[in-house]
Scaffold this motif. Sequence first.
Motif, PDB file in Angstrom:
ATOM      1  N   ASP A  25       3.230   6.438   5.296  1.00  0.00           N
ATOM      2  CA  ASP A  25       2.358   7.257   5.228  1.00  0.00           C
ATOM      3  C   ASP A  25       0.876   7.011   4.784  1.00  0.00           C
ATOM      4  O   ASP A  25       0.088   7.505   4.696  1.00  0.00           O
ATOM      5  N   PHE A  26       0.604   5.557   4.890  1.00  0.00           N
ATOM      6  CA  PHE A  26      -0.376   4.760   4.649  1.00  0.00           C
ATOM      7  C   PHE A  26      -0.895   4.168   5.891  1.00  0.00           C
ATOM      8  O   PHE A  26      -0.144   3.851   6.723  1.00  0.00           O
ATOM      9  N   ALA A  27      -2.210   4.272   6.292  1.00  0.00           N
ATOM     10  CA  ALA A  27      -2.827   3.456   7.419  1.00  0.00           C
ATOM     11  C   ALA A  27      -3.483   2.161   7.171  1.00  0.00           C
ATOM     12  O   ALA A  27      -4.219   2.010   5.944  1.00  0.00           O
ATOM     13  N   ILE A  28      -3.144   1.200   7.533  1.00  0.00           N
ATOM     14  CA  ILE A  28      -3.606  -0.235   7.207  1.00  0.00           C
ATOM     15  C   ILE A  28      -4.401  -1.004   8.475  1.00  0.00           C
ATOM     16  O   ILE A  28      -3.961  -0.776   9.595  1.00  0.00           O
ATOM     17  N   PHE A  29      -5.667  -1.285   8.061  1.00  0.00           N
ATOM     18  CA  PHE A  29      -6.453  -1.729   9.139  1.00  0.00           C
ATOM     19  C   PHE A  29      -6.802  -3.255   8.714  1.00  0.00           C
ATOM     20  O   PHE A  29      -7.611  -3.360   7.770  1.00  0.00           O
ATOM     21  N   PRO A  30      -6.139  -4.042   9.564  1.00  0.00           N
ATOM     22  CA  PRO A  30      -6.775  -5.467   9.248  1.00  0.00           C
ATOM     23  C   PRO A  30      -7.937  -5.608   9.772  1.00  0.00           C
ATOM     24  O   PRO A  30      -8.583  -5.141  10.796  1.00  0.00           O
ATOM     25  N   GLY A  43      -9.234  -6.307   4.657  1.00  0.00           N
ATOM     26  CA  GLY A  43      -8.943  -5.133   5.453  1.00  0.00           C
ATOM     27  C   GLY A  43      -9.067  -3.918   4.783  1.00  0.00           C
ATOM     28  O   GLY A  43      -9.603  -3.997   3.371  1.00  0.00           O
ATOM     29  N   ARG A  44      -8.575  -2.678   4.830  1.00  0.00           N
ATOM     30  CA  ARG A  44      -8.587  -1.402   4.230  1.00  0.00           C
ATOM     31  C   ARG A  44      -7.157  -0.734   4.349  1.00  0.00           C
ATOM     32  O   ARG A  44      -6.557  -1.066   5.122  1.00  0.00           O
ATOM     33  N   ILE A  45      -6.747   0.014   3.180  1.00  0.00           N
ATOM     34  CA  ILE A  45      -5.626   0.869   3.317  1.00  0.00           C
ATOM     35  C   ILE A  45      -6.022   2.288   2.904  1.00  0.00           C
ATOM     36  O   ILE A  45      -7.039   2.472   2.179  1.00  0.00           O
ATOM     37  N   THR A  46      -5.743   3.170   3.642  1.00  0.00           N
ATOM     38  CA  THR A  46      -6.031   4.556   3.491  1.00  0.00           C
ATOM     39  C   THR A  46      -4.919   5.350   3.742  1.00  0.00           C
ATOM     40  O   THR A  46      -3.870   5.079   3.996  1.00  0.00           O
ATOM     41  N   ARG A  47      -5.151   6.738   3.039  1.00  0.00           N
ATOM     42  CA  ARG A  47      -4.198   7.790   3.023  1.00  0.00           C
ATOM     43  C   ARG A  47      -4.742   9.002   2.627  1.00  0.00           C
ATOM     44  O   ARG A  47      -5.705   8.918   1.673  1.00  0.00           O
ATOM     45  N   PHE A  81       1.687  -4.724  -1.367  1.00  0.00           N
ATOM     46  CA  PHE A  81       0.784  -4.012  -2.467  1.00  0.00           C
ATOM     47  C   PHE A  81       1.211  -2.541  -2.175  1.00  0.00           C
ATOM     48  O   PHE A  81       1.305  -2.006  -3.325  1.00  0.00           O
ATOM     49  N   ILE A  82       1.553  -1.828  -1.045  1.00  0.00           N
ATOM     50  CA  ILE A  82       1.889  -0.347  -1.060  1.00  0.00           C
ATOM     51  C   ILE A  82       3.230  -0.354  -1.734  1.00  0.00           C
ATOM     52  O   ILE A  82       3.433   0.564  -2.477  1.00  0.00           O
ATOM     53  N   ASP A  83       4.113  -1.192  -1.570  1.00  0.00           N
ATOM     54  CA  ASP A  83       5.515  -1.132  -2.119  1.00  0.00           C
ATOM     55  C   ASP A  83       5.300  -1.392  -3.805  1.00  0.00           C
ATOM     56  O   ASP A  83       6.290  -0.660  -4.368  1.00  0.00           O
ATOM     57  N   GLN A  84       4.473  -1.971  -4.091  1.00  0.00           N
ATOM     58  CA  GLN A  84       4.530  -2.138  -5.438  1.00  0.00           C
ATOM     59  C   GLN A  84       3.566  -0.964  -6.389  1.00  0.00           C
ATOM     60  O   GLN A  84       4.118  -0.603  -7.360  1.00  0.00           O
ATOM     61  N   ASN A  88      -0.955   4.686  -6.481  1.00  0.00           N
ATOM     62  CA  ASN A  88      -1.760   3.962  -7.627  1.00  0.00           C
ATOM     63  C   ASN A  88      -2.820   2.856  -7.091  1.00  0.00           C
ATOM     64  O   ASN A  88      -3.778   2.614  -7.942  1.00  0.00           O
ATOM     65  N   ILE A  89      -2.644   2.863  -5.857  1.00  0.00           N
ATOM     66  CA  ILE A  89      -3.728   1.828  -5.309  1.00  0.00           C
ATOM     67  C   ILE A  89      -4.996   2.390  -5.283  1.00  0.00           C
ATOM     68  O   ILE A  89      -6.112   1.674  -5.245  1.00  0.00           O
ATOM     69  N   PHE A  90      -4.905   3.548  -5.220  1.00  0.00           N
ATOM     70  CA  PHE A  90      -6.209   4.333  -5.208  1.00  0.00           C
ATOM     71  C   PHE A  90      -6.787   4.751  -6.635  1.00  0.00           C
ATOM     72  O   PHE A  90      -8.028   5.493  -6.707  1.00  0.00           O
ATOM     73  N   SER A  91      -6.171   4.519  -7.836  1.00  0.00           N
ATOM     74  CA  SER A  91      -6.655   4.823  -9.167  1.00  0.00           C
ATOM     75  C   SER A  91      -7.614   3.897  -9.680  1.00  0.00           C
ATOM     76  O   SER A  91      -7.915   2.621  -9.172  1.00  0.00           O
TER      77      SER A  91
END
Length: 91
Positions: A25-30, A43-47, A81-84, A88-91
Amino acid sequence: MGFLSRLFGHRQQETTPSEPVYYKDFAIFPEAIAENGQYRVAGRITREINGEMKEHRFIRSDVVSSRSSADELMLSKAKMFIDQMGENIFS
């Protein structure tokens, strides 16, 4: 001017838009950054969370010789990073 740019850390930066890769459910943009004939992993990670689009940008210290290698490395690091961290990536 080139000498002064190198002296003060100004780098040639070039990014090109990329298609997202979806993971849990995350979008990863290299978005590798071209630097002096090599590519920096970035890159970016969005959700979307509660109707709001959240974004985490990052630039790694890793530099590789091709854009495809930089994008592959970015994807593997982003998935880890998403798995870990999860949301909370966005905190």
